[in-house]
Design an enzyme around this catalytic site. Structure first.
Site, mmCIF file in Angstrom:
data_model
loop_
_atom_site.group_PDB
_atom_site.id
_atom_site.type_symbol
_atom_site.label_atom_id
_atom_site.label_comp_id
_atom_site.label_asym_id
_atom_site.label_seq_id
_atom_site.Cartn_x
_atom_site.Cartn_y
_atom_site.Cartn_z
ATOM 1 N N GLY A 149 0.861 -1.171 0.000
ATOM 2 C CA GLY A 149 0.000 0.000 0.000
ATOM 3 C C GLY A 149 0.896 1.219 0.000
ATOM 4 O O GLY A 149 1.806 1.311 -0.820
ATOM 5 N N GLU A 150 0.704 2.081 0.956
ATOM 6 C CA GLU A 150 1.552 3.274 1.066
ATOM 7 C C GLU A 150 2.072 3.331 2.499
ATOM 8 O O GLU A 150 1.297 3.541 3.432
ATOM 9 C CB GLU A 150 0.714 4.506 0.698
ATOM 10 N N SER A 151 3.377 3.116 2.640
ATOM 11 C CA SER A 151 3.922 2.999 3.991
ATOM 12 C C SER A 151 3.747 4.286 4.800
ATOM 13 O O SER A 151 3.535 4.235 6.015
ATOM 14 C CB SER A 151 5.392 2.592 3.941
ATOM 15 N N CYS A 160 5.942 -5.380 0.062
ATOM 16 C CA CYS A 160 6.106 -4.038 -0.511
ATOM 17 C C CYS A 160 6.112 -2.965 0.597
ATOM 18 O O CYS A 160 7.094 -2.865 1.312
ATOM 19 C CB CYS A 160 5.033 -3.827 -1.572
ATOM 20 N N ARG A 181 12.766 3.321 -1.109
ATOM 21 C CA ARG A 181 11.369 3.418 -1.569
ATOM 22 C C ARG A 181 11.301 3.884 -3.023
ATOM 23 O O ARG A 181 12.159 4.617 -3.484
ATOM 24 C CB ARG A 181 10.588 4.384 -0.690
ATOM 25 N N ILE A 198 4.536 -2.996 -7.927
ATOM 26 C CA ILE A 198 3.779 -1.738 -8.008
ATOM 27 C C ILE A 198 4.530 -0.683 -7.197
ATOM 28 O O ILE A 198 4.618 -0.783 -5.966
ATOM 29 C CB ILE A 198 2.350 -1.893 -7.443
ATOM 30 N N ARG A 199 5.078 0.299 -7.880
ATOM 31 C CA ARG A 199 5.878 1.350 -7.217
ATOM 32 C C ARG A 199 6.774 0.711 -6.149
ATOM 33 O O ARG A 199 6.791 1.118 -4.979
ATOM 34 C CB ARG A 199 4.974 2.421 -6.602
ATOM 35 N N HIS A 254 4.134 -8.252 -5.042
ATOM 36 C CA HIS A 254 2.816 -8.535 -4.453
ATOM 37 C C HIS A 254 2.376 -9.960 -4.771
ATOM 38 O O HIS A 254 1.587 -10.169 -5.709
ATOM 39 C CB HIS A 254 1.771 -7.569 -5.023
ATOM 40 N N GLU A 306 0.204 -11.648 -3.403
ATOM 41 C CA GLU A 306 -1.254 -11.771 -3.206
ATOM 42 C C GLU A 306 -2.027 -11.333 -4.448
ATOM 43 O O GLU A 306 -3.229 -11.563 -4.552
ATOM 44 C CB GLU A 306 -1.694 -10.967 -1.963
HETATM 45 N N1 LIG Z 1 3.037 -1.363 -3.693
HETATM 46 C C1 LIG Z 1 3.530 -0.796 -2.626
HETATM 47 O O1 LIG Z 1 3.307 -1.242 -1.485
HETATM 48 C C2 LIG Z 1 4.293 0.449 -2.860
HETATM 49 C C3 LIG Z 1 5.054 0.962 -1.656
HETATM 50 C C4 LIG Z 1 5.019 2.467 -1.622
HETATM 51 N N2 LIG Z 1 5.663 3.029 -2.783
HETATM 52 C C5 LIG Z 1 5.671 2.970 -0.335
HETATM 53 O O2 LIG Z 1 6.669 3.575 -0.366
HETATM 54 O O3 LIG Z 1 5.163 2.742 0.706
#
Ligand SMILES: NC(=O)CC[C@H](N)C(=O)O
EC number: 4.3.3.6
Length: 214
Positions: free
Chosen positions: A62-64, A93, A120, A148-149, A184, A186
């Protein structure tokens, strides 16, 4: 008191459900017949006796930074930080970022449990969301990986084992009871990484019971 659950009895896996891809982990574990519990508050981590409420924990992608905003309330970060010292935990991630000892680009606080340095958004912005097939030490065919990112693991400590790589950088690592992936699993169809985590939970239980019972 001896806990009479055995390694073969089914585990309950907690999934941190503050933000991100927690539902997809729950679906993957349901496909493996595993009971899951979504964790949204620090008290859900423990039983009334103060023991862990689950046999293992997944910290999803997700987004840390967003997850940290939630974790910085009500002592959540401190509770989680002490729990992951001993509880089998799998970070994917953003979850891997939260588990890492050292976070860069930019530096941010973490649970400081897994001896890696992680950078990151290391592959660029949103365009670097890709599906690759890469070699792995897991039995069977190469692993399909959804990025993903994604962050990049740029250093692993001596206790850390690399189980898969992308362009020679680790993307799946294990350190004792901790597992982390920068992709990921999942979101793919391959259940091997989650199965690996369940095996890790089972062996951790056998190990901790052997220690307690001896
Ligand atoms: N798919 C992800 O969990 C991306 C991590 C996100 N870019 C972060 O820095 O938290």
């Amino acid at each position: 008191m001896t806990n009479n659950r055995t390694a073969s009895s089914s585990a309950t896996v907690g999934i941190l459900a503050l933000q991100g891809a927690y539902e997809a982990h729950a679906k993957t574990l349901a496909a493996l017949d595993v009971t899951t519990r979504l964790i949204r508050t620090p008290d859900q981590l423990f039983t009334l006796e103060g023991t862990p409420s689950v046999d293992g924990l997944i910290i999803p992608g997700g987004e840390s930074t967003t997850m940290l905003k939630f974790l910085e309330r009500n002592g959540f970060l401190e509770s989680l930080s002490s729990l992951v010292r001993t509880l089998p935990t799998f970070g994917t991630c953003a979850g891997a970022i939260l588990l890492a000892n050292d976070v860069q680009n930019p530096p941010q606080i973490s649970l400081s449990a897994l001896d890696i340095t992680i950078e990151r958004n290391a592959y660029g912005r949103q365009i670097d969301s890709s599906i690759l097939t890469a070699p792995t030490k897991l039995p069977g065919a190469p692993l399909e990986m959804v990025f993903i990112r994604a962050p990049r693991i740029t250093r692993t400590g001596p206790e850390v084992e690399t189980l898969a790589t992308r362009d020679e950088f680790p993307v799946l690592v294990r350190q004792g009871h901790l597992l982390a992936a920068t992709f990921h699993p999942e979101l793919g169809h391959d259940l091997r990484v989650h199965q690996l985590f369940l095996d890790l939970i089972a062996s951790h239980r056998v190990h901790s019971h052997a220690t307690v019972d001896s």
